[in-house]
Design a protein around this motif. Structure first.
Motif, PDB file in Angstrom:
ATOM      1  N   UNK A  97      45.190  31.585  43.333  1.00  0.00           N
ATOM      2  CA  UNK A  97      44.201  31.278  44.369  1.00  0.00           C
ATOM      3  C   UNK A  97      44.853  31.125  45.733  1.00  0.00           C
ATOM      4  N   UNK A  98      46.010  30.443  45.777  1.00  0.00           N
ATOM      5  CA  UNK A  98      46.668  30.244  47.065  1.00  0.00           C
ATOM      6  C   UNK A  98      47.242  31.543  47.612  1.00  0.00           C
ATOM      7  N   UNK A  99      47.641  32.453  46.723  1.00  0.00           N
ATOM      8  CA  UNK A  99      48.063  33.765  47.179  1.00  0.00           C
ATOM      9  C   UNK A  99      46.933  34.456  47.920  1.00  0.00           C
ATOM     10  N   UNK A 100      45.716  34.354  47.338  1.00  0.00           N
ATOM     11  CA  UNK A 100      44.554  34.972  47.983  1.00  0.00           C
ATOM     12  C   UNK A 100      44.226  34.252  49.286  1.00  0.00           C
ATOM     13  N   UNK A 101      44.334  32.908  49.269  1.00  0.00           N
ATOM     14  CA  UNK A 101      44.032  32.137  50.482  1.00  0.00           C
ATOM     15  C   UNK A 101      45.020  32.464  51.595  1.00  0.00           C
ATOM     16  N   UNK A 122      38.230  36.809  43.275  1.00  0.00           N
ATOM     17  CA  UNK A 122      38.698  36.752  41.881  1.00  0.00           C
ATOM     18  C   UNK A 122      37.632  37.310  40.949  1.00  0.00           C
ATOM     19  N   UNK A 123      36.381  36.973  41.245  1.00  0.00           N
ATOM     20  CA  UNK A 123      35.261  37.448  40.450  1.00  0.00           C
ATOM     21  C   UNK A 123      35.208  38.970  40.466  1.00  0.00           C
ATOM     22  N   UNK A 124      35.331  39.538  41.668  1.00  0.00           N
ATOM     23  CA  UNK A 124      35.318  40.999  41.797  1.00  0.00           C
ATOM     24  C   UNK A 124      36.447  41.640  41.011  1.00  0.00           C
ATOM     25  N   UNK A 131      42.089  30.918  39.574  1.00  0.00           N
ATOM     26  CA  UNK A 131      42.640  30.438  40.847  1.00  0.00           C
ATOM     27  C   UNK A 131      43.872  29.558  40.679  1.00  0.00           C
ATOM     28  N   UNK A 132      43.885  28.729  39.635  1.00  0.00           N
ATOM     29  CA  UNK A 132      45.003  27.791  39.495  1.00  0.00           C
ATOM     30  C   UNK A 132      46.169  28.355  38.702  1.00  0.00           C
ATOM     31  N   UNK A 133      46.041  29.623  38.260  1.00  0.00           N
ATOM     32  CA  UNK A 133      47.093  30.178  37.397  1.00  0.00           C
ATOM     33  C   UNK A 133      48.359  30.475  38.171  1.00  0.00           C
TER      34      UNK A 133
END
Lengths: 211, 569
Positions: A97-101, A122-124, A131-133
């Motif tokens: 998730x933080x990578x995406x953020x 992530x859904x797409x 996100x937390x992985x």
């Protein structure tokens, strides 16, 4: 005019001869152009040049113009040109998730809105709840999809694909190729891909240039 | 354009390093050299003269001091190198480099002075070994009249130096080995009929040696000019040249300063000569080795040698552990009569009794260590980041700039530097000591951080830039977190180097700055082993804590990041 243009672009190793003859081409918004060539011909170096990542060992000539603006002299972070590399290159110290953020454009403001944007991405990618992985626990295909989402969240004006499918198993490759091109087309930005795999080129349905 | 900005940063850092590190060394050498030839206006000597050299050569025991210096310096370095290469051969393939580094951590962390004091506590006639063996094995009920410490041949000093240098050279060797396809080459050699040990000696060691050559020279230069360890373990009448020189410099008789300066110059010449001798020996070994190699003898005799080195390593490890343990033991001992293996009664009095002064020394040590480490780390990161942004590789002269303070014997320039600082009004203050320590802290921080920094995948930086992150965000949010472990390791090394500094603190602090190290060395010549042990224990515990933090903190912070856990462990 919304397009990525290369005008007489060539690269040479410092003090050496040019790697390839000068390239001039225009990739219109929404189209995918493929550059083919044997390995070692300088395809990745051309990608580095367009993205602004050329190392000091190389000298470049010509201009890179994006949407009518000359970006040749801009640092990479100001060009708004996204890149998908052979490897996903997810930052190992950040969660998925933080990578995406990290990639998500700064004009999406507010914690809630930013979280929602990450969750939607992530859904797409078919990775809802990831996100937390830890990125290191993802499979190669999952990592590649996160990498694409991260690139798209940065809201790029053009996309460069540097043999993004070369490291995947042949059966996964077709899946991911379809996934990438579907999302990339939705964006309506110019896309330039380098590859030495003819299947990649034919999957785009766009023009092919050989270096 | 990013290149010009990077170039400016790189130039700025190089300027700071040249002015802050190289210049003081040059100025120090210059002033010491001038004093050696009779010019030291501070004491009214203004006429160039050779008389200080004659005075120096006429001082009692000088020739013996010179011989002792060469003998202990060269013998300890040669033995340490041979042992480190042998141990590396014995354990390679059985133990991972990271595991070895963990085992070696206490030995790398312990300052030379603490290791010397512990060694003395261990091997002295009344030391722990004699106590453990008495009276049942030796029959001694009183400490025997043997010179096991401060012996005339300097054996104790050589042993003490080896306790510190073997772990250092072993670690350097193991990290160099990771760059070679050792397993494949040994397999290839064995397929041609060479025993593993023979392949090691003929194929692997000659490839590793060039990679560890500079650290070997650093070790040699250090061993020739070491003062604290030689004061505690080395011969006394006469002592090694570095010790004699320090005594003359600090003597109440200012007439000894000029001959002491001549001694400092002589020490620099001895170091240069020893390195030249060493290079000559390298050539001979290379020629003899390649001649033997061409004859194709399978010579199975190298394997026992490697086994012997492994055994030597275990003995050395046990001695080092015993030395460090005896420090802790003495610090909490109350009565400990001779032949008993453990104290008769225990007490924390040495820790709690007021007036022993360890609290002040600890405070000064911490201030120095934290400030020198922080400054060195900032400078090293700025340098490496500047190289990244400029996209330029390090020039050879810049690399030489880093090694300079480690190759020039510190005894040769520190007095001259104190003269310079005195003139600049810096002498005797914390700033002078911080500056002086930086000369040695920064190179180790820089050398430790450079390789992991360069090993970081360049494309991580590019990926972050392609996502719109500017150079500062890339540094703070991507590079430094990924490099957390090597950054903390470099900080721990810098911290340990600062805590261990003796001569710079002594000369540049002008006696007004006392750290755990200067206190421990002073106390070591006294009689109260307990108070000495408190200082030496603290002195070893501080760097060890820093190292453990460097190992533990990333493990905790990155416990859920598998991609980082194996980074340098």
């Amino acid at each position: 005019m919304n397009a990525l243009e290369l005008r007489n672009v060539s690269v040479r190793a410092a003090g050496g001869s040019p790697l390839f003859p000068p390239v001039t081409l225009t990739v219109p918004a929404g189209a995918v152009t493929t550059i083919m060539g044997a390995s070692g011909v300088g395809k990745s170096t051309l990608i580095d040049l367009i993205g602004g990542h050329l190392s000091a060992d190389f000298e470049a000539e010509g201009r890179v113009v994006l949407n009518g603006r000359d970006v040749t002299r801009l640092p990479a972070e100001q060009r708004r040109i996204g890149i998908l590399f052979q490897d996903a290159l997810l930052f190992p110290h950040l969660s998925v998730g933080d990578n995406l953020a990290f990639g998500l454009a700064a004009n999406v403001r507010g914690r809630v809105a930013r979280r929602a944007a990450v969750a939607a991405a992530l859904d797409q990618a078919g990775l809802a709840g990831f996100a937390d992985r830890d990125p290191a626990t993802l499979s190669g295909g999952q990592r590649a999809r996160v990498a694409l989402m991260r690139t798209l969240l940065a809201d790029p004006l053009a996309l460069l694909l540097d043999e993004p499918f070369a490291r995947l198993d042949p059966d996964r490759r077709a899946d991911l190729r379809a996934f990438v091109f579907r999302h990339v087309r939705e964006r309506g930005v110019p896309v330039l891909m380098v590859s030495h795999d003819p299947d990649d080129a034919s999957a785009t349905g766009g023009p092919v240039v050989t270096l | 354009m990013k290149t010009t900005e990077g170039r400016a940063l790189r130039l700025l850092v190089l300027g700071v390093v040249a002015a802050g590190l190289a210049l003081p060394i040059m100025a120090g050498l210059w002033e010491t050299g001038r004093a050696a030839f009779g010019i030291l206006p501070a004491i009214g000597a203004e006429q160039p003269a050779l008389v200080s050299w004659r005075q120096f050569m006429d001082l009692p025991g000088v020739r013996t001091s010179i011989a002792l210096t060469l003998w202990t310096g060269i013998a300890s370095t040669a033995l340490s190198l041979a042992l480190a290469l042998g141990i590396a051969g014995a354990i390679h393939g059985c133990m991972r480099a990271g595991r070895v580094a963990q085992v070696l951590t206490p030995f790398l962390a312990a300052p030379h002075a603490a290791m010397a004091i512990g060694t003395a506590f261990l091997i002295a006639p009344s030391g722990w070994i004699a106590r453990i063996l008495s009276p049942w094995a030796t029959g001694w009920t009183l400490p025997p009249d043997l010179a096991t410490v401060q012996d005339r041949l300097g054996v104790a000093l050589i042993l003490g130096l080896m306790l510190k240098e073997v772990p250092f050279l072993l670690l350097v060797t193991l990290s160099a080995l990771t760059q070679l396809p050792v397993r494949d080459q040994i397999a290839a050699g064995r397929a041609m009929g060479y025993a593993p040990g023979a392949v090691w000696a003929r194929v692997i060691a000659p490839q590793v040696y060039p990679m560890i050559r500079l650290p070997v020279f650093v070790t040699l230069s250090f061993a020739l000019s070491v003062v604290d360890m030689a004061l505690i373990l080395g011969p006394t009448t006469p002592p090694t040249l570095a010790v004699a020189m320090t005594r003359w410099f600090l003597s109440a008789d200012s007439g000894l300063i000029l001959p002491a300066s001549a001694a400092a110059m002589a020490l620099a010449a001895l170091a240069a000569g020893s390195v030249a001798l060493w290079i000559g020996a390298e050539r001979v070994v290379a020629r003899v080795g390649s001649a033997r190699l061409r004859r194709g003898h399978r010579g199975l005799c190298a394997s026992p040698a490697i086994r012997l080195a492994g055994l030597g390593g275990i003995v050395l490890l046990a001695l080092g552990a015993g030395a460090l343990l005896s420090l802790a033991l003495w610090s909490v001992a109350w009565r400990w009569s001779f032949p008993r293996a453990l104290p008769d009664s225990w007490s924390l009095a040495a820790w709690t009794r007021p007036g022993t002064g360890w609290q002040t020394a600890l405070e000064q040590t911490l201030i120095l260590a934290v400030s020198t480490t922080a400054l060195s780390l900032a400078l090293a990161i700025a340098w490496l980041e500047g190289e990244d942004r400029a996209g330029m590789r390090r020039a050879r002269w810049a690399e030489a700039l880093i090694y300079l303070p480690l190759l020039v014997p510190q005894a040769a320039f520190l007095f001259g530097l104190s003269v310079v600082f005195l003139r600049a009004g810096l002498s005797g203050g914390m700033i002078a000591v911080i500056w002086g320590q930086m000369l040695f802290v920064f190179p180790y921080v820089m050398l430790s951080l450079s390789d992991p920094w360069r090993a970081l995948d360049r494309r991580m930086d590019r990926a972050a830039a392609a996502l719109g992150a500017g150079p500062w965000r890339r540094l703070v949010a991507v590079k430094l977190p990924i490099l957390l472990r090597p950054v903390l390791t470099a900080a721990a090394i810098g911290f340990a180097v600062s805590v261990a500094q003796y001569l710079p603190t002594l000369f540049l602090g002008a006696g007004r700055v006392s750290t755990l190290t200067t206190e421990a060395v002073t106390l070591a010549s006294g009689s109260d082993r307990r108070v000495t042990a408190v200082h030496a224990t603290l002195q070893s515990a501080l760097p060890l804590t820093a190292y453990l933090t460097a190992i533990g903190l990333p493990a905790i912070l990155h416990r859920r990041r598998r991609g980082l856990s194996g980074f340098f462990a």
